[in-house]
Design a protein around this motif. Structure first.
Motif, PDB file in Angstrom:
ATOM      1  N   GLU A  51      49.608  -1.236  36.580  1.00  0.00           N
ATOM      2  CA  GLU A  51      50.095  -1.485  35.301  1.00  0.00           C
ATOM      3  C   GLU A  51      51.354  -2.195  35.166  1.00  0.00           C
ATOM      4  N   ALA A  52      51.465  -3.136  34.321  1.00  0.00           N
ATOM      5  CA  ALA A  52      52.627  -3.693  34.099  1.00  0.00           C
ATOM      6  C   ALA A  52      52.741  -4.324  32.599  1.00  0.00           C
ATOM      7  N   THR A  53      54.257  -4.253  32.251  1.00  0.00           N
ATOM      8  CA  THR A  53      54.534  -4.978  30.997  1.00  0.00           C
ATOM      9  C   THR A  53      54.923  -6.067  31.032  1.00  0.00           C
ATOM     10  N   SER A  54      54.477  -7.213  30.314  1.00  0.00           N
ATOM     11  CA  SER A  54      55.163  -8.504  30.399  1.00  0.00           C
ATOM     12  C   SER A  54      55.871  -8.667  28.952  1.00  0.00           C
ATOM     13  N   ALA A  55      57.149  -9.360  29.051  1.00  0.00           N
ATOM     14  CA  ALA A  55      57.691  -9.859  27.721  1.00  0.00           C
ATOM     15  C   ALA A  55      57.365 -11.060  27.501  1.00  0.00           C
ATOM     16  N   ASN A  56      55.849 -11.274  27.267  1.00  0.00           N
ATOM     17  CA  ASN A  56      55.340 -12.359  26.976  1.00  0.00           C
ATOM     18  C   ASN A  56      54.346 -12.143  25.940  1.00  0.00           C
ATOM     19  N   ASP A  57      53.904 -13.148  25.156  1.00  0.00           N
ATOM     20  CA  ASP A  57      53.027 -12.944  24.110  1.00  0.00           C
ATOM     21  C   ASP A  57      51.427 -12.940  24.786  1.00  0.00           C
ATOM     22  N   PHE A  58      50.464 -12.330  24.337  1.00  0.00           N
ATOM     23  CA  PHE A  58      49.320 -11.937  24.397  1.00  0.00           C
ATOM     24  C   PHE A  58      48.624 -13.436  25.039  1.00  0.00           C
ATOM     25  N   ASN A  59      48.619 -14.275  24.316  1.00  0.00           N
ATOM     26  CA  ASN A  59      47.909 -15.636  24.690  1.00  0.00           C
ATOM     27  C   ASN A  59      48.652 -16.238  25.840  1.00  0.00           C
ATOM     28  N   ARG A  60      49.777 -16.287  26.156  1.00  0.00           N
ATOM     29  CA  ARG A  60      50.591 -16.871  27.190  1.00  0.00           C
ATOM     30  C   ARG A  60      49.992 -15.978  28.436  1.00  0.00           C
ATOM     31  N   VAL A  61      49.956 -14.879  28.489  1.00  0.00           N
ATOM     32  CA  VAL A  61      49.798 -13.929  29.396  1.00  0.00           C
ATOM     33  C   VAL A  61      48.179 -14.160  29.733  1.00  0.00           C
ATOM     34  N   LEU A  62      47.066 -14.106  28.921  1.00  0.00           N
ATOM     35  CA  LEU A  62      45.912 -14.526  29.255  1.00  0.00           C
ATOM     36  C   LEU A  62      45.695 -15.987  29.718  1.00  0.00           C
ATOM     37  N   ASP A  63      46.307 -17.013  29.352  1.00  0.00           N
ATOM     38  CA  ASP A  63      46.179 -18.295  29.841  1.00  0.00           C
ATOM     39  C   ASP A  63      46.713 -18.128  31.317  1.00  0.00           C
ATOM     40  N   ALA A  64      47.754 -17.444  31.573  1.00  0.00           N
ATOM     41  CA  ALA A  64      48.627 -17.527  33.143  1.00  0.00           C
ATOM     42  C   ALA A  64      47.633 -16.593  34.094  1.00  0.00           C
ATOM     43  N   THR A  65      46.863 -15.791  33.546  1.00  0.00           N
ATOM     44  CA  THR A  65      45.840 -15.094  34.235  1.00  0.00           C
ATOM     45  C   THR A  65      44.453 -15.854  34.671  1.00  0.00           C
ATOM     46  N   HIS A  66      44.001 -16.671  33.607  1.00  0.00           N
ATOM     47  CA  HIS A  66      42.871 -17.720  33.967  1.00  0.00           C
ATOM     48  C   HIS A  66      43.493 -18.608  35.250  1.00  0.00           C
ATOM     49  N   LYS A  67      44.887 -19.014  34.728  1.00  0.00           N
ATOM     50  CA  LYS A  67      45.193 -20.148  35.792  1.00  0.00           C
ATOM     51  C   LYS A  67      45.410 -19.391  37.258  1.00  0.00           C
ATOM     52  N   ALA A  68      45.743 -18.132  37.284  1.00  0.00           N
ATOM     53  CA  ALA A  68      46.086 -17.365  38.628  1.00  0.00           C
ATOM     54  C   ALA A  68      44.722 -17.159  39.502  1.00  0.00           C
ATOM     55  N   ILE A  69      43.847 -16.803  38.472  1.00  0.00           N
ATOM     56  CA  ILE A  69      42.408 -16.489  39.155  1.00  0.00           C
ATOM     57  C   ILE A  69      41.981 -17.914  39.877  1.00  0.00           C
ATOM     58  N   LYS A  70      41.976 -18.875  39.160  1.00  0.00           N
ATOM     59  CA  LYS A  70      41.691 -20.242  39.862  1.00  0.00           C
ATOM     60  C   LYS A  70      42.456 -20.394  40.933  1.00  0.00           C
ATOM     61  N   GLU A  71      43.849 -20.390  40.950  1.00  0.00           N
ATOM     62  CA  GLU A  71      44.763 -20.976  42.006  1.00  0.00           C
ATOM     63  C   GLU A  71      44.501 -20.178  43.174  1.00  0.00           C
ATOM     64  N   LEU A  72      43.945 -18.832  43.141  1.00  0.00           N
ATOM     65  CA  LEU A  72      43.925 -17.919  44.212  1.00  0.00           C
ATOM     66  C   LEU A  72      42.664 -17.963  44.967  1.00  0.00           C
ATOM     67  N   GLY A  73      41.501 -18.826  44.231  1.00  0.00           N
ATOM     68  CA  GLY A  73      40.538 -19.202  44.752  1.00  0.00           C
ATOM     69  C   GLY A  73      39.153 -17.954  44.285  1.00  0.00           C
ATOM     70  N   PHE A  74      39.739 -17.135  43.305  1.00  0.00           N
ATOM     71  CA  PHE A  74      38.791 -16.178  43.159  1.00  0.00           C
ATOM     72  C   PHE A  74      37.896 -16.748  42.046  1.00  0.00           C
ATOM     73  N   THR A  75      36.507 -15.976  41.920  1.00  0.00           N
ATOM     74  CA  THR A  75      35.633 -16.425  41.071  1.00  0.00           C
ATOM     75  C   THR A  75      35.583 -15.945  39.515  1.00  0.00           C
ATOM     76  N   GLU A  76      35.670 -16.357  38.572  1.00  0.00           N
ATOM     77  CA  GLU A  76      35.644 -15.726  37.038  1.00  0.00           C
ATOM     78  C   GLU A  76      34.419 -15.450  36.834  1.00  0.00           C
ATOM     79  N   ILE A  77      33.946 -14.180  36.768  1.00  0.00           N
ATOM     80  CA  ILE A  77      32.464 -13.599  36.422  1.00  0.00           C
ATOM     81  C   ILE A  77      32.448 -13.543  34.824  1.00  0.00           C
ATOM     82  N   SER A  78      33.376 -12.929  34.157  1.00  0.00           N
ATOM     83  CA  SER A  78      33.428 -12.898  32.793  1.00  0.00           C
ATOM     84  C   SER A  78      34.602 -12.636  32.071  1.00  0.00           C
ATOM     85  N   ALA A  79      34.629 -12.884  30.644  1.00  0.00           N
ATOM     86  CA  ALA A  79      35.985 -12.808  30.063  1.00  0.00           C
ATOM     87  C   ALA A  79      35.498 -12.360  28.607  1.00  0.00           C
ATOM     88  N   LYS A  80      36.264 -11.222  28.277  1.00  0.00           N
ATOM     89  CA  LYS A  80      35.706 -10.807  26.765  1.00  0.00           C
ATOM     90  C   LYS A  80      37.090 -10.754  26.332  1.00  0.00           C
TER      91      LYS A  80
END
Length: 136
Positions: A51-80
């Motif tokens: 668990e971590a707390t980021s000093a960034n807004d929600f949408n920025r963290v969400l976008d960075a998470t999508h990007k990180a998943i792709k860059e690491l070669g993971f497959t995104e199964i679902s996003a709610k």
């Protein structure tokens, strides 16, 4: 001198309760979720969850998470995604399941929780968190 059996049983029960209470206090102290007072960017790994707390807004963290998943070669199964929270599920090439929960806790303050499989994997969770942070 004979000690009454009843007092021996009571003594044993009292000792067991005191010991159990002490263990519960130690466990409860180690299971605290990170808060803003811990400082933005700090991460705590407890019982399989990072668990971590980021000093960034929600949408920025969400976008960075999508990007990180792709860059690491993971497959995104679902996003709610809801207004102030999202849960993403991804799989790594070895088919391990990762769940990422993102929650806005205020202006420019977002909580991130990462869980790998059932029991967790601290190293994999931290590498994903580092990639998310790098994308913000």
């Amino acid at each position: 001198m004979d000690i009454p059996r009843k007092s021996v049983i009571q003594s044993v029960l009292i000792c067991a309760l005191v010991g159990l209470s002490a263990m519960m206090l130690m466990i409860a102290d180690g299971c605290r979720a990170p808060t803003a007072a811990d400082g933005a960017g700090s991460a705590t790994y407890v019982r399989g969850d990072l668990e971590a707390t980021s000093a960034n807004d929600f949408n920025r963290v969400l976008d960075a998470t999508h990007k990180a998943i792709k860059e690491l070669g993971f497959t995104e199964i679902s996003a709610k995604k809801e207004t102030l929270s999202a849960v993403m599920v991804a799989r790594v090439p070895s088919d391990r399941r990762i769940e990422i929960s993102i929650n806005s806790t205020g202006k420019d303050l977002t909580n991130i929780k990462i869980r790998v499989d059932l029991f967790g994997d601290e190293q994999l969770s931290r590498s994903l968190l580092d990639k998310i942070k790098a994308g913000m």
